[in-house]
Write a protein that holds these residues in place. Structure first.
Motif, PDB file in Angstrom:
ATOM      1  N   LEU A  80       9.330  -2.213   1.610  1.00 45.61           N
ATOM      2  CA  LEU A  80       9.843  -2.743   0.345  1.00 45.61           C
ATOM      3  C   LEU A  80       9.059  -3.973  -0.105  1.00 45.61           C
ATOM      4  O   LEU A  80       8.801  -4.166  -1.301  1.00 45.61           O
ATOM      5  CB  LEU A  80      11.330  -3.085   0.495  1.00 45.61           C
ATOM      6  CG  LEU A  80      12.261  -1.908   0.815  1.00 45.61           C
ATOM      7  CD1 LEU A  80      13.697  -2.388   0.937  1.00 45.61           C
ATOM      8  CD2 LEU A  80      12.145  -0.830  -0.252  1.00 45.61           C
ATOM      9  N   TRP A  81       8.673  -4.805   0.848  1.00 42.83           N
ATOM     10  CA  TRP A  81       7.904  -6.006   0.515  1.00 42.83           C
ATOM     11  C   TRP A  81       6.517  -5.647  -0.016  1.00 42.83           C
ATOM     12  O   TRP A  81       6.042  -6.238  -0.998  1.00 42.83           O
ATOM     13  CB  TRP A  81       7.788  -6.898   1.750  1.00 42.83           C
ATOM     14  CG  TRP A  81       6.899  -8.074   1.553  1.00 42.83           C
ATOM     15  CD1 TRP A  81       7.210  -9.245   0.931  1.00 42.83           C
ATOM     16  CD2 TRP A  81       5.530  -8.195   1.981  1.00 42.83           C
ATOM     17  NE1 TRP A  81       6.128 -10.091   0.940  1.00 42.83           N
ATOM     18  CE2 TRP A  81       5.086  -9.468   1.578  1.00 42.83           C
ATOM     19  CE3 TRP A  81       4.658  -7.360   2.657  1.00 42.83           C
ATOM     20  CZ2 TRP A  81       3.797  -9.913   1.843  1.00 42.83           C
ATOM     21  CZ3 TRP A  81       3.376  -7.796   2.911  1.00 42.83           C
ATOM     22  CH2 TRP A  81       2.960  -9.070   2.505  1.00 42.83           C
ATOM     23  N   HIS A  83       5.638  -2.879  -1.524  1.00 38.19           N
ATOM     24  CA  HIS A  83       5.799  -2.299  -2.861  1.00 38.19           C
ATOM     25  C   HIS A  83       5.938  -3.398  -3.912  1.00 38.19           C
ATOM     26  O   HIS A  83       5.321  -3.324  -4.987  1.00 38.19           O
ATOM     27  CB  HIS A  83       7.023  -1.381  -2.876  1.00 38.19           C
ATOM     28  CG  HIS A  83       7.261  -0.735  -4.204  1.00 38.19           C
ATOM     29  ND1 HIS A  83       6.416   0.216  -4.732  1.00 38.19           N
ATOM     30  CD2 HIS A  83       8.261  -0.918  -5.123  1.00 38.19           C
ATOM     31  CE1 HIS A  83       6.868   0.602  -5.916  1.00 38.19           C
ATOM     32  NE2 HIS A  83       7.984  -0.071  -6.177  1.00 38.19           N
ATOM     33  N   ARG A  84       6.718  -4.431  -3.612  1.00 38.96           N
ATOM     34  CA  ARG A  84       6.882  -5.534  -4.560  1.00 38.96           C
ATOM     35  C   ARG A  84       5.586  -6.325  -4.691  1.00 38.96           C
ATOM     36  O   ARG A  84       5.216  -6.754  -5.798  1.00 38.96           O
ATOM     37  CB  ARG A  84       8.021  -6.438  -4.097  1.00 38.96           C
ATOM     38  CG  ARG A  84       8.341  -7.551  -5.089  1.00 38.96           C
ATOM     39  CD  ARG A  84       9.564  -8.344  -4.687  1.00 38.96           C
ATOM     40  NE  ARG A  84       9.340  -9.124  -3.468  1.00 38.96           N
ATOM     41  CZ  ARG A  84       9.857  -8.834  -2.290  1.00 38.96           C
ATOM     42  NH1 ARG A  84      10.648  -7.776  -2.161  1.00 38.96           N
ATOM     43  NH2 ARG A  84       9.618  -9.580  -1.231  1.00 38.96           N
ATOM     44  N   TRP A  85       4.870  -6.529  -3.567  1.00 39.25           N
ATOM     45  CA  TRP A  85       3.605  -7.270  -3.609  1.00 39.25           C
ATOM     46  C   TRP A  85       2.576  -6.530  -4.468  1.00 39.25           C
ATOM     47  O   TRP A  85       1.847  -7.153  -5.241  1.00 39.25           O
ATOM     48  CB  TRP A  85       3.072  -7.441  -2.188  1.00 39.25           C
ATOM     49  CG  TRP A  85       2.043  -8.517  -2.021  1.00 39.25           C
ATOM     50  CD1 TRP A  85       2.240  -9.793  -1.590  1.00 39.25           C
ATOM     51  CD2 TRP A  85       0.628  -8.405  -2.287  1.00 39.25           C
ATOM     52  NE1 TRP A  85       1.060 -10.491  -1.564  1.00 39.25           N
ATOM     53  CE2 TRP A  85       0.052  -9.661  -1.992  1.00 39.25           C
ATOM     54  CE3 TRP A  85      -0.189  -7.391  -2.743  1.00 39.25           C
ATOM     55  CZ2 TRP A  85      -1.301  -9.915  -2.125  1.00 39.25           C
ATOM     56  CZ3 TRP A  85      -1.555  -7.637  -2.900  1.00 39.25           C
ATOM     57  CH2 TRP A  85      -2.090  -8.887  -2.594  1.00 39.25           C
ATOM     58  N   THR A  88       3.470  -7.015  -8.231  1.00 37.43           N
ATOM     59  CA  THR A  88       3.467  -8.367  -8.788  1.00 37.43           C
ATOM     60  C   THR A  88       2.152  -9.122  -8.585  1.00 37.43           C
ATOM     61  O   THR A  88       1.815  -9.990  -9.392  1.00 37.43           O
ATOM     62  CB  THR A  88       4.602  -9.190  -8.173  1.00 37.43           C
ATOM     63  OG1 THR A  88       4.458  -9.225  -6.741  1.00 37.43           O
ATOM     64  CG2 THR A  88       5.954  -8.574  -8.522  1.00 37.43           C
TER      65      THR A  88
END
Length: 297
Positions: A80-81, A83-85, A88
């Motif tokens: 999940l981290w 994917h967000r990185w 963004t």
């Protein structure tokens, strides 16, 4: 992709924090009884020299629940981290492949690869994990790696190991374009051959047909995984080494053993599976051939 991060978590299955595991599982499991059973499983500990040691961190080695807990842990810590990185902070292309605690991340830009590595170290530290300093590498890889390393005087592009294969930069023999080469890791092949040699010694006086059936099953299992496109030389070398090991074992069955080469070749043809590529490239594997009968044109 121009850069590849080969990340390895140091002692992952031994250092997973129980508090974080339970916290992650509570997101999906509402039954407190199931959670209590998982906690008991985590704290079962080990017995060594008659002494029982309770587990304070990590997952029990060899337990069937360990891979599931590991994936649940890294789903929240890593997947999940990442994917967000990527959404963004990454401006170029970025690919992520993870299998259990082994992961490969590809980047288009070098500065993003180094920024990701720094952020990943901090992310792991937050959840009581750490990257292995010797096994975690950021390497130049891809279609331009050979020319760029040649300009810098660094020699051939580096390789990386993942899921039993050594991945390297090469070119297609037919078209001359860049492709990712894959070959079986030599260290694993030699270790497997050593184990086969010991097993053949144990089976030396078993019926030839029984040993041949075992070898056929063992070799077919090897080919089912490693017979990918471009790995034919490694699979051929491996099967050829097994063939010589079996020949030496058969000739040592007794002092009067007189196994001719023709008879042995007949045994090989009978029990050895054919060496061919079982997993072609995705462009061929997923190419649907309808011979003009497709309803969509």
């Amino acid at each position: 992709m121009n850069w590849v991060l080969d990340a390895d978590i140091r002692g992952f299955f031994d250092t997973m924090a129980h508090s974080w595991i339970i916290r992650f599982l509570e997101h999906r499991i509402a039954d407190k009884r199931i959670l209590r059973l998982i906690v008991k499983w985590l704290k079962v500990g080990t017995v060594e020299d008659g002494r029982r040691t309770r587990g304070v961190c990590g997952a029990p080695q060899g337990a069937v629940i360990s891979p599931i807990l590991a994936n649940a842990y890294l789903h929240y810590v890593f997947d999940l981290w990442v994917h967000r990185w990527r959404l963004t902070k990454a401006s170029g292309d970025m690919i992520v492949i993870r299998y259990a605690d082994d992961s490969i991340v590809g980047f288009q830009h070098e500065h993003e690869a180094r920024a990701f590595l720094d952020d990943l170290k901090e992310r792991m530290r937050k959840f009581e994990l750490a990257l292995h300093p010797d096994k975690t590498r950021l390497i130049r890889f891809g279609r331009h790696a050979a020319k760029q390393r040649e300009k810098l005087g660094e020699g051939k592009p580096e390789t990386f190991d993942f899921l039993g294969f050594t991945h390297f930069c090469t070119r297609s023999r037919k078209w001359g374009s860049f492709v990712i080469g894959r070959k079986t890791i030599k260290k694993r092949m030699r270790a497997k051959l050593k184990a086969i040699k010991m097993e053949l010694r144990k089976r030396m006086h078993d019926p030839v047909a029984q040993t041949g059936a075992w070898m056929k099953q063992m070799l077919q299992g090897h080919l089912n995984y490693f017979a990918v496109s471009g790995n034919h030389p490694s699979t051929w070398w491996y099967c050829n080494q097994v063939r010589w090991l079996w020949l030496r074992t058969l000739r040592r069955r007794s002092q009067k053993a007189n196994l001719s080469w023709v008879r042995f070749i007949n045994l090989v043809d009978r029990f050895f599976p054919p060496i061919r590529t079982l997993h072609p490239l995705p462009c061929h594997r997923f190419d649907a051939k309808t011979r003009g009968r497709s309803p969509v044109r």
